[in-house]
Write a protein that holds these residues in place. Structure first.
Motif, PDB file in Angstrom:
ATOM      1  N   PRO A   2      13.147  -3.863  16.360  1.00  0.00           N
ATOM      2  CA  PRO A   2      12.379  -2.627  16.282  1.00  0.00           C
ATOM      3  C   PRO A   2      11.446  -2.577  15.077  1.00  0.00           C
ATOM      4  CG  PRO A   2      14.626  -2.234  15.583  1.00  0.00           C
ATOM      5  CD  PRO A   2      14.559  -3.651  16.102  1.00  0.00           C
ATOM      6  N   ASP A   3      11.647  -3.467  14.095  1.00  0.00           N
ATOM      7  CA  ASP A   3      10.807  -3.455  12.907  1.00  0.00           C
ATOM      8  C   ASP A   3       9.515  -4.259  13.090  1.00  0.00           C
ATOM      9  OD1 ASP A   3      12.216  -6.157  10.949  1.00  0.00           O
ATOM     10  OD2 ASP A   3      12.255  -5.827  13.109  1.00  0.00           O
ATOM     11  N   ARG A   4       9.309  -4.840  14.260  1.00  0.00           N
ATOM     12  CA  ARG A   4       8.116  -5.654  14.492  1.00  0.00           C
ATOM     13  C   ARG A   4       6.883  -4.757  14.480  1.00  0.00           C
ATOM     14  NH1 ARG A   4       7.208 -10.745  16.545  1.00  0.00           N
ATOM     15  NH2 ARG A   4       9.407 -10.877  17.030  1.00  0.00           N
ATOM     16  N   ASP A   5       5.922  -5.124  13.676  1.00  0.00           N
ATOM     17  CA  ASP A   5       4.673  -4.380  13.568  1.00  0.00           C
ATOM     18  C   ASP A   5       3.560  -5.251  14.144  1.00  0.00           C
ATOM     19  OD1 ASP A   5       2.519  -2.842  12.908  1.00  0.00           O
ATOM     20  OD2 ASP A   5       2.904  -2.823  10.755  1.00  0.00           O
ATOM     21  N   TRP A   6       3.131  -4.930  15.351  1.00  0.00           N
ATOM     22  CA  TRP A   6       2.118  -5.739  16.036  1.00  0.00           C
ATOM     23  C   TRP A   6       0.793  -5.707  15.298  1.00  0.00           C
ATOM     24  CZ3 TRP A   6       3.858  -9.206  19.158  1.00  0.00           C
ATOM     25  CH2 TRP A   6       5.067  -8.981  19.824  1.00  0.00           C
ATOM     26  N   ALA A   7       0.473  -4.589  14.683  1.00  0.00           N
ATOM     27  CA  ALA A   7      -0.774  -4.514  13.925  1.00  0.00           C
ATOM     28  C   ALA A   7      -0.741  -5.480  12.744  1.00  0.00           C
ATOM     29  CB  ALA A   7      -1.022  -3.086  13.455  1.00  0.00           C
ATOM     30  N   GLU A   8       0.423  -5.592  12.099  1.00  0.00           N
ATOM     31  CA  GLU A   8       0.516  -6.541  10.989  1.00  0.00           C
ATOM     32  C   GLU A   8       0.316  -7.975  11.471  1.00  0.00           C
ATOM     33  OE1 GLU A   8       3.290  -7.831   7.224  1.00  0.00           O
ATOM     34  OE2 GLU A   8       4.273  -7.019   9.001  1.00  0.00           O
ATOM     35  N   LEU A   9       0.860  -8.302  12.621  1.00  0.00           N
ATOM     36  CA  LEU A   9       0.642  -9.648  13.162  1.00  0.00           C
ATOM     37  C   LEU A   9      -0.834  -9.920  13.399  1.00  0.00           C
ATOM     38  CD1 LEU A   9       3.640  -9.956  15.653  1.00  0.00           C
ATOM     39  CD2 LEU A   9       3.384 -11.006  13.406  1.00  0.00           C
ATOM     40  N   VAL A  10      -1.553  -8.929  13.881  1.00  0.00           N
ATOM     41  CA  VAL A  10      -2.999  -9.082  14.093  1.00  0.00           C
ATOM     42  C   VAL A  10      -3.697  -9.297  12.753  1.00  0.00           C
ATOM     43  CG1 VAL A  10      -5.088  -7.900  14.876  1.00  0.00           C
ATOM     44  CG2 VAL A  10      -3.016  -7.807  16.260  1.00  0.00           C
ATOM     45  N   MET A  11      -3.309  -8.541  11.729  1.00  0.00           N
ATOM     46  CA  MET A  11      -3.911  -8.710  10.402  1.00  0.00           C
ATOM     47  C   MET A  11      -3.620 -10.097   9.839  1.00  0.00           C
ATOM     48  SD  MET A  11      -5.358  -5.872  10.251  1.00  0.00           S
ATOM     49  CE  MET A  11      -5.113  -4.578  11.434  1.00  0.00           C
ATOM     50  N   LEU A  12      -2.403 -10.573  10.044  1.00  0.00           N
ATOM     51  CA  LEU A  12      -2.042 -11.896   9.536  1.00  0.00           C
ATOM     52  C   LEU A  12      -2.783 -13.007  10.270  1.00  0.00           C
ATOM     53  CD1 LEU A  12       1.781 -11.410   8.926  1.00  0.00           C
ATOM     54  CD2 LEU A  12      -0.092 -11.311   7.268  1.00  0.00           C
ATOM     55  N   VAL A  13      -3.053 -12.814  11.559  1.00  0.00           N
ATOM     56  CA  VAL A  13      -3.874 -13.790  12.300  1.00  0.00           C
ATOM     57  C   VAL A  13      -5.265 -13.856  11.681  1.00  0.00           C
ATOM     58  CG1 VAL A  13      -5.038 -14.196  14.506  1.00  0.00           C
ATOM     59  CG2 VAL A  13      -2.598 -13.695  14.455  1.00  0.00           C
TER      60      VAL A  13
ATOM     61  N   LEU B 136      -2.795   1.895  17.747  1.00  0.00           N
ATOM     62  CA  LEU B 136      -1.497   2.109  17.110  1.00  0.00           C
ATOM     63  C   LEU B 136      -1.499   3.163  15.998  1.00  0.00           C
ATOM     64  CD1 LEU B 136      -0.228  -1.572  16.891  1.00  0.00           C
ATOM     65  CD2 LEU B 136       0.414   0.181  18.550  1.00  0.00           C
ATOM     66  N   TYR B 137      -2.636   3.350  15.331  1.00  0.00           N
ATOM     67  CA  TYR B 137      -2.675   4.214  14.154  1.00  0.00           C
ATOM     68  C   TYR B 137      -3.780   5.271  14.217  1.00  0.00           C
ATOM     69  CZ  TYR B 137       0.487   0.879  11.996  1.00  0.00           C
ATOM     70  OH  TYR B 137       1.563   0.097  11.702  1.00  0.00           O
ATOM     71  N   ARG B 138      -4.176   5.699  15.379  1.00  0.00           N
ATOM     72  CA  ARG B 138      -5.320   6.605  15.496  1.00  0.00           C
ATOM     73  C   ARG B 138      -5.128   7.909  14.733  1.00  0.00           C
ATOM     74  NH1 ARG B 138      -3.260   5.778  20.249  1.00  0.00           N
ATOM     75  NH2 ARG B 138      -2.009   7.371  21.263  1.00  0.00           N
ATOM     76  N   ARG B 139      -3.912   8.398  14.597  1.00  0.00           N
ATOM     77  CA  ARG B 139      -3.693   9.670  13.895  1.00  0.00           C
ATOM     78  C   ARG B 139      -3.727   9.522  12.374  1.00  0.00           C
ATOM     79  NH1 ARG B 139       0.042  10.976  18.439  1.00  0.00           N
ATOM     80  NH2 ARG B 139      -1.179  12.457  19.673  1.00  0.00           N
ATOM     81  N   GLU B 140      -3.454   8.325  11.866  1.00  0.00           N
ATOM     82  CA  GLU B 140      -3.450   8.109  10.424  1.00  0.00           C
ATOM     83  C   GLU B 140      -4.823   7.725   9.871  1.00  0.00           C
ATOM     84  OE1 GLU B 140      -1.252   6.767  12.527  1.00  0.00           O
ATOM     85  OE2 GLU B 140       0.771   7.087  11.773  1.00  0.00           O
ATOM     86  N   ILE B 141      -5.752   7.330  10.713  1.00  0.00           N
ATOM     87  CA  ILE B 141      -7.048   6.821  10.248  1.00  0.00           C
ATOM     88  C   ILE B 141      -7.803   7.832   9.388  1.00  0.00           C
ATOM     89  CG2 ILE B 141      -9.323   6.006  10.987  1.00  0.00           C
ATOM     90  CD1 ILE B 141      -7.897   4.598  13.314  1.00  0.00           C
ATOM     91  N   PRO B 142      -7.965   9.093   9.809  1.00  0.00           N
ATOM     92  CA  PRO B 142      -8.738  10.016   8.962  1.00  0.00           C
ATOM     93  C   PRO B 142      -8.164  10.186   7.558  1.00  0.00           C
ATOM     94  CG  PRO B 142      -8.436  10.951  11.142  1.00  0.00           C
ATOM     95  CD  PRO B 142      -7.578   9.720  11.074  1.00  0.00           C
TER      96      PRO B 142
ATOM     97  N   TYR C  60      -5.672  -0.328   7.362  1.00  0.00           N
ATOM     98  CA  TYR C  60      -4.295  -0.713   7.696  1.00  0.00           C
ATOM     99  C   TYR C  60      -3.443  -0.830   6.438  1.00  0.00           C
ATOM    100  CZ  TYR C  60      -0.181  -3.218   9.109  1.00  0.00           C
ATOM    101  OH  TYR C  60       1.126  -3.579   9.287  1.00  0.00           O
ATOM    102  N   TYR C  61      -3.984  -1.493   5.419  1.00  0.00           N
ATOM    103  CA  TYR C  61      -3.184  -1.686   4.214  1.00  0.00           C
ATOM    104  C   TYR C  61      -3.155  -0.457   3.326  1.00  0.00           C
ATOM    105  CZ  TYR C  61      -2.218  -6.350   5.692  1.00  0.00           C
ATOM    106  OH  TYR C  61      -1.765  -7.410   6.418  1.00  0.00           O
ATOM    107  N   ALA C  62      -3.961   0.547   3.611  1.00  0.00           N
ATOM    108  CA  ALA C  62      -3.793   1.850   2.958  1.00  0.00           C
ATOM    109  C   ALA C  62      -2.620   2.586   3.600  1.00  0.00           C
ATOM    110  CB  ALA C  62      -5.074   2.678   3.077  1.00  0.00           C
ATOM    111  N   ILE C  63      -2.426   2.375   4.898  1.00  0.00           N
ATOM    112  CA  ILE C  63      -1.292   2.977   5.601  1.00  0.00           C
ATOM    113  C   ILE C  63       0.005   2.236   5.265  1.00  0.00           C
ATOM    114  CG2 ILE C  63      -0.292   3.396   7.887  1.00  0.00           C
ATOM    115  CD1 ILE C  63      -3.184   3.747   8.915  1.00  0.00           C
ATOM    116  N   GLN C  64      -0.059   0.915   5.169  1.00  0.00           N
ATOM    117  CA  GLN C  64       1.114   0.067   4.915  1.00  0.00           C
ATOM    118  C   GLN C  64       0.920  -0.725   3.612  1.00  0.00           C
ATOM    119  OE1 GLN C  64       3.741  -0.020   6.930  1.00  0.00           O
ATOM    120  NE2 GLN C  64       2.928   1.040   8.713  1.00  0.00           N
ATOM    121  N   PRO C  65       0.868  -0.072   2.452  1.00  0.00           N
ATOM    122  CA  PRO C  65       0.554  -0.796   1.206  1.00  0.00           C
ATOM    123  C   PRO C  65       1.595  -1.837   0.799  1.00  0.00           C
ATOM    124  CG  PRO C  65       1.213   1.451   0.720  1.00  0.00           C
ATOM    125  CD  PRO C  65       1.104   1.339   2.220  1.00  0.00           C
ATOM    126  N   ASP C  66       2.815  -1.687   1.254  1.00  0.00           N
ATOM    127  CA  ASP C  66       3.854  -2.652   0.882  1.00  0.00           C
ATOM    128  C   ASP C  66       3.685  -3.997   1.573  1.00  0.00           C
ATOM    129  OD1 ASP C  66       4.428  -1.034   3.164  1.00  0.00           O
ATOM    130  OD2 ASP C  66       6.434  -1.917   3.238  1.00  0.00           O
TER     131      ASP C  66
END
Length: 129
Positions: free
Chosen positions: A7-18, A55-61, A114-120
């Motif tokens: 459940p901890d898999r973050d598909w957006a992070e995989l895209v960023m890492l690609v 995946l993150y449309r609500r956090e973008i603004p 993305y990295y503003a939402i997931q800075p860690d």
């Protein structure tokens, strides 16, 4: 292994890492279209934007900040100057250049947001890059 077991898999992070993995080799491949090169990161930026918005449309603004606004304003200036100040014989090439610039700006904005939402998760991105 199923998606339910991780459940901890973050598909957006995989895209960023690609994107980070492809970046060093970006200029080794490209498709020439009328003298312009469509590179792997251009295609990645388009796909990453789709995944990120889905995946993150609500956090973008909440994470749009100064650098995103500055790049967007620069892009708008270049787009308007290309549309209204380019002679007709160069307009096709100018619009094509602006299209490729748009993909570059989108790639920057997606990574930044993305990295503003997931800075860690920055460290993993830099390690792959």
């Amino acid at each position: 292994m199923s998606g339910a077991a991780r459940p901890d898999r973050d598909w957006a992070e995989l895209v960023m890492l690609v994107g980070a993995a492809v970046a060093p080799f970006n200029f080794f491949a490209g498709i020439s279209i009328s003298g312009l090169y469509l590179r792997p990161l251009h295609l990645w930026a388009f796909g990453a934007a789709l995944v990120f918005v889905a995946l993150y449309r609500r956090e973008i603004p909440a994470v749009i900040d100064g650098p995103i606004l500055a790049f967007s304003a620069m892009f708008a200036f270049i787009l308007l100057s290309t549309l209204f100040a380019t002679p007709p014989e160069y307009k096709f090439r100018g619009i094509a250049d602006v299209g490729l610039l748009a993909l570059n700006v989108i790639g920057f904005a997606v990574i930044r947001c993305y990295y503003a939402i997931q800075p860690d998760k920055w460290l993993r991105f830099f390690n792959v890059l």
